[in-house]
Design an enzyme around this catalytic site. Sequence first.
Site, PDB file in Angstrom:
ATOM      1  CG  ASP A 216      -6.657  14.737 -13.514  1.00 59.46           C
ATOM      2  OD1 ASP A 216      -6.317  15.819 -14.008  1.00 59.46           O
ATOM      3  OD2 ASP A 216      -5.892  13.747 -13.435  1.00 59.46           O
ATOM      4  CD  GLU A 281      -7.492  17.182 -17.990  1.00 60.05           C
ATOM      5  OE1 GLU A 281      -6.442  17.574 -18.513  1.00 60.05           O
ATOM      6  OE2 GLU A 281      -7.547  16.121 -17.355  1.00 60.05           O
TER       7      GLU A 281
HETATM    8  C1  NOJ Z   1      -4.449  16.922 -15.832  1.00 60.98           C
HETATM    9  C2  NOJ Z   1      -4.038  17.880 -14.771  1.00 60.98           C
HETATM   10  O1  NOJ Z   1      -4.612  19.135 -15.030  1.00 60.98           O
HETATM   11  C3  NOJ Z   1      -2.531  17.906 -14.778  1.00 60.98           C
HETATM   12  O2  NOJ Z   1      -2.035  18.928 -13.968  1.00 60.98           O
HETATM   13  C4  NOJ Z   1      -2.040  16.545 -14.357  1.00 60.98           C
HETATM   14  O3  NOJ Z   1      -0.632  16.507 -14.464  1.00 60.98           O
HETATM   15  C5  NOJ Z   1      -2.613  15.434 -15.230  1.00 60.98           C
HETATM   16  N1  NOJ Z   1      -4.015  15.603 -15.469  1.00 60.98           N
HETATM   17  C6  NOJ Z   1      -2.404  14.087 -14.596  1.00 60.98           C
HETATM   18  O4  NOJ Z   1      -3.231  13.927 -13.472  1.00 60.98           O
END
Ligand code: NOJ
Length: 538
Positions: A216, A281
């Site tokens: 993440d 991500e």
């Molecule tokens: C990306 C995640 O996919 C999202 O759902 C989240 O709110 C943010 N990162 C913060 O962790």
Amino acid sequence: MPREQGQFAVNADEAGADWWRDAVVYQVYVRSFADSNGDGIGDLAGLRDRLPYLRDLGVDAIWLTPFYRSPMIDGGYDVTDYRTVDPMFGDLDDFDAMTADAHALGLRVIIDVVPNHTSSAHAWFQAALAAAPGSPERERYLFRDGRGPDGAEPPNDWESIFGGDAWTRVPDGQWYLHIFDPEQPDLNWELPEVRAEFEDILRFWLDRGVDGFRVDVAHGNIKAPGLPDVGYSSRTGRNQRQSRLLEGTVLPYFDQDGVHEIYRSWRRILDSYPGRMAVAEAWASTPERLARYVGPDELHQVFNFDFLHATWSVDSFRKVIDTALAEANLVGAPTTWVLSNHDKRRHVTRYGSGEVGLRRGRAAALMMLALPGVAYLYQGEELGLEEVLDIPDELRQDPAFRRTGESRDGCRVPLPWAGQTAPYGFGTGGSWLPAPATWAGRTVAAQDGVAGSTLELYRAALRLRRAETALGGGELTWLQAEPGVLAFRRGELTCVVNLGSEPVDVRRYGAPILASEPLDEDLLPVDGAAWLKPVPLG
Ligand code: NOJ
Ligand code: CA
């Protein structure tokens, strides 16, 4: 050799070690997948019960969104304990049982890891609040004195992705940084203790047999030295979505060069366990910078969100596909393709309203599944689910909603499994977000075995993708096509997508083996896609 499902020994053998290069990964939003105990919340036992559905769908792996102990301010991306299952989702035994079953069915298991921030309820942050400015406890996060008289102004001008300042003041006058919600304080990744903790968390789950991690906010861990001002109202959320706006600009809290050292050390850990992987991500200002997250000594994949942002046109898709393939080739990594996830408006709704959106969504799925690399599916897209736009405000849960008016709840509505009324077999006790009254025809049961249903289209595409070795890996060759038509070849197979305004005769491309819409003679309708093979001679 075509791959048979279930033929590999998960987690171990040499032959399967590169499984992630052409996999189809199914994102399970655990809270909304299946509820086993009637509390209206999806859980690990519910997922375990439904694993055969995913095996039959034909995916290679599942990615689970966070199920760790959490106050669920941000859907579990606010973690209190990285080594525990939140009681709402079950316990570690449920996780182990689910993983064992998944592996027995030939499904790999990828889990989310959230390194940029913890929950404010995490023991470290609670200790930091209780400790004095300058203490080792505060050092684990980014506490700073404020600016202006009495330090009453935030330490810099950074804004939260969820709206408002990225700083919150604590009673003794210091401020702490949170790039997301105030309940998600950013960790200080300059501190060796923080690095060691996450390396240990990775090993904890690798030892339990997980096959990979989705990282993440992988671009967020390191901040520019001195935490300099951005210098303008960055409206970060918007810039994230339109990252090209910032071409060449590196924000002081994202995509700092220092993050790569972290992932090099993670890769050494992953490499010490055969067949494991990680997908980042990450958001970066250019495709070149994004490609830096992957490679033999960093992570295995990075999400390519440009595909998700492409508009419904030949030029837009071609540009995104060419760029992604070129960047991936440079670093020897597979490309990833994503149409939907838990943060974005579902693609069926993005592409148009009603039947138009659904038709385009189905065509886009055939296009994606014919591209080289890894495809990430988001739960419910195989049912053709649309974004739920009419959730009453008071039921919305996304923390961004209160601050920005934008909410990601509409793509997080629990899955409809069967039956005529909400929550359509999700569980026996309602659902944490309401499902629309119109979903009876969208359930798994309503589409199962029904020729032409979206579920059967996905199943057929995934079956063919397994059987056709040229799909997944290998090269892509663009074909000369009619205006408004996208056509490319993958070995023997040709994929034609009609983004134009007239039906197109596809005879010259071969014989259709799968189409997102019924063909009229040889005519592929507008907003349709088809896979074709050469017509045998004689
Ligand atoms: C990306 C995640 O996919 C999202 O759902 C989240 O709110 C943010 N990162 C913060 O962790
Ligand atoms: Ca439950």
